[in-house]
Write an enzyme that holds these catalytic residues in place. Sequence first.
Site, short mmCIF file in Angstrom:
data_model
loop_
_atom_site.label_atom_id
_atom_site.label_comp_id
_atom_site.label_asym_id
_atom_site.label_seq_id
_atom_site.Cartn_x
_atom_site.Cartn_y
_atom_site.Cartn_z
N GLU A 25 0.84 -1.20 0.00
CA GLU A 25 0.00 0.00 0.00
C GLU A 25 0.88 1.25 0.00
O GLU A 25 2.04 1.22 0.42
CB GLU A 25 -0.87 -0.04 1.27
N ASN A 172 -12.42 -1.28 -0.81
CA ASN A 172 -11.70 -1.93 0.29
C ASN A 172 -12.32 -1.51 1.62
O ASN A 172 -12.61 -0.33 1.83
CB ASN A 172 -10.23 -1.48 0.28
N GLU A 173 -12.52 -2.46 2.50
CA GLU A 173 -13.04 -2.19 3.85
C GLU A 173 -14.13 -1.12 3.79
O GLU A 173 -14.09 -0.11 4.50
CB GLU A 173 -11.91 -1.79 4.81
N TYR A 240 -6.68 -9.46 11.17
CA TYR A 240 -5.36 -9.16 11.74
C TYR A 240 -5.22 -9.82 13.10
O TYR A 240 -6.19 -9.91 13.86
CB TYR A 240 -5.19 -7.64 11.88
N GLU A 296 -6.06 -9.34 3.35
CA GLU A 296 -5.23 -8.69 4.39
C GLU A 296 -5.20 -9.62 5.59
O GLU A 296 -6.24 -9.95 6.15
CB GLU A 296 -5.79 -7.32 4.79
N GLN A 345 2.22 -6.23 5.28
CA GLN A 345 2.41 -5.86 3.91
C GLN A 345 3.83 -6.24 3.51
O GLN A 345 4.63 -6.59 4.36
CB GLN A 345 2.17 -4.37 3.74
#
Length: 492
Positions: A25, A172-173, A240, A296, A345
Site C-alpha cells: 500500500e 476496500n473495507e 489481523y 489482508e 504488507q
Amino acid sequence: MEKYLINPNEKIAKICKDIYGNFSEHLGRCIYEGLFVGKNSDIPNVNGMRCDVVNALKDMGLPVLRWPGGCFADEYHWKDGIGPLESRKKMINTHWGGVTEDNSFGTHEFFELCNQLGCDAYITGNLGSGTVQEMSEWVEYMTFGGESPMANLRRQNGRQEPWKLKYFAVGNENWGCGGNMDPYFYSNMYKKYATYVRKYSDDNPVYKVACGPNAEDYHWTEELMKNARRMMNGLALHYYTITHDWSRKGSATEFTKDEYYTCLRKAYKIDEIITRHLEIMNRYDLEKRVDLIVDEWGTWHDVEPGTNPGFLYQQNTMRDAVVAALSLNIFNKHADRIRMCNIAQTVNVLQAVALTDGGDMVLTPTYYIFKLFKDHMENTLLGSYITSGEAGTQSDRLPALTESASMDESGVIYSTVVNTDADSAKAVKCQVADSEVKAVRAEILTGAIDAYNSFEKKDEVKTAPFTAFEKTADGFTAEIPPCSIVKFIIER
Ligand code: AHR
C-alpha cells in the site's frame, strides 16, 4: 510419540499459488523506499524499482501483488498517477501519516514492478470516494486493446498493449475506512460499480473481488452473498492478529511467553473464522463458485519506538514466523475454497517480509516462512492428520503441532510442520499411506520466540538444513524442536 498420517490417495484440491500473495500500500515506507526509489536514486534500481528487494521477492516466488491499498485505495484517483512525472498532482495521504503523496508511483510503475517480479497484478478500485466512471475508465485504460479514449490515453503515456490484470477489487473495507457503509448499502453500490468493470477480452477477463467481512462479521458475509453473489468471483475477508487490543497492541520484539501464546491463539482463530464464513457462503452458493479471499492478514503490533505512528513500521520475530506458518498451513487446508491471500504488507509495514533502511535491506523470519512454503504452490493438497497435545497457558491454548501436506506432479510430497510450543520438542512418527519412501530431506526455521533479524545482525534467524530425523520404510520419525517450522520433502 505423536502420529502423523499423510494420504496421497486423498487428493483434496489444487493449492492456488496466489495463497502466497503479498499486499503493498501507499503507506509509510512500503511503496516509496521499500519497493520504489525512483530512477535517479543512488540505491541500485531498475526503472526505479530497488534491485535488492525485487530479487528477494523473486526468490521467495511471489505470485501476486495487491495495490494501491488498503484504506488508501478508496481515496486514490488513478489519473493523478499517470503521464509525465512533473505534471502529476500531489495529494495528502490522510489515512497514513498525513504525508504528501507525489503520485510518482502509479499504474505504469505498478505494472513495471509486477513485470520485474514476474508476478500477477491485483488492483483495488476506489468505490468510497471515486465515481463509477472513474473506476470503469481505469479498467478500460489497463485492459482494452482497441481504439478508445482510455486505451489511447495509455498509448499516449507510452504503453501500447493492455496489461494483464488478474484481479480487481471493487472497494476496500467499505464497512470502515472505505465509506463506513452497512452491508445492504455496500452490496447495492458493489453491483452498480461492478456492472461497469467490463471484460474487454476473453484472454483478459477481470476477476471481480467484493469487499468482504471484517474478522467475525458474519452478518456482512450473509448480506453480501444474499444480495450480490452473482456479480462477484471472490469475497475478501480481512483478519489481523493483535495480541491485546487496538489501544495497546503490544511490542513486536519485547513480549512475555504468555503474550507469545496469546498472539498465536489469536492467529490460530482464523481457521474457525474461515470455516464459519465458508459455511455461510456455501449456503448461498451451492456450486461453490464464489471463492474466499483473505487479502489482508498478519500481525499488527505497536510501531517501533521513535517511528511515525502512521507508518505502521514493526520488527518481526520468530513469533511472527510461527503466525505466518500457522496461517499458511490453515490456508492450504482450505485450498478447495480459498483462491488468494495477501499478507499485510510486503516491505516496512506490519508483518513485512523485508525491512529497509536507506540502501540496506534485511529479510525477516516471515520471509523465510514464505520461502520455505513456496513448494506447496500449485501442488495438490493431500489428506493429512497429526495428533498433538496442546501448547500454551491456561487461557491461551492451541494445538502444539499443525501441518499441511501437498504433492507435486511427480509424486514428491511436501509437508510443513509447526511446533508452537515455546519449550518442548515434539517427537513425531510420520507414515505415508501405501508408499515406500525412498528419501527424505528437511529444512528448519527455529529460534527463541523473540529472535529477529536486525540491520546489525541480519542472519539471526534463517533457514538451515534439518537432520534430526530418521527415514523409515513408509515415512520418518523426527524430533521437532520448540518454536520451529520444519519442511519435509518426501520422495517415494
Ligand atoms: O494494512 C493496513 C490497513 O489495514 C489497510 O489500509 C486497511 O485496509 C486495513 O484496515
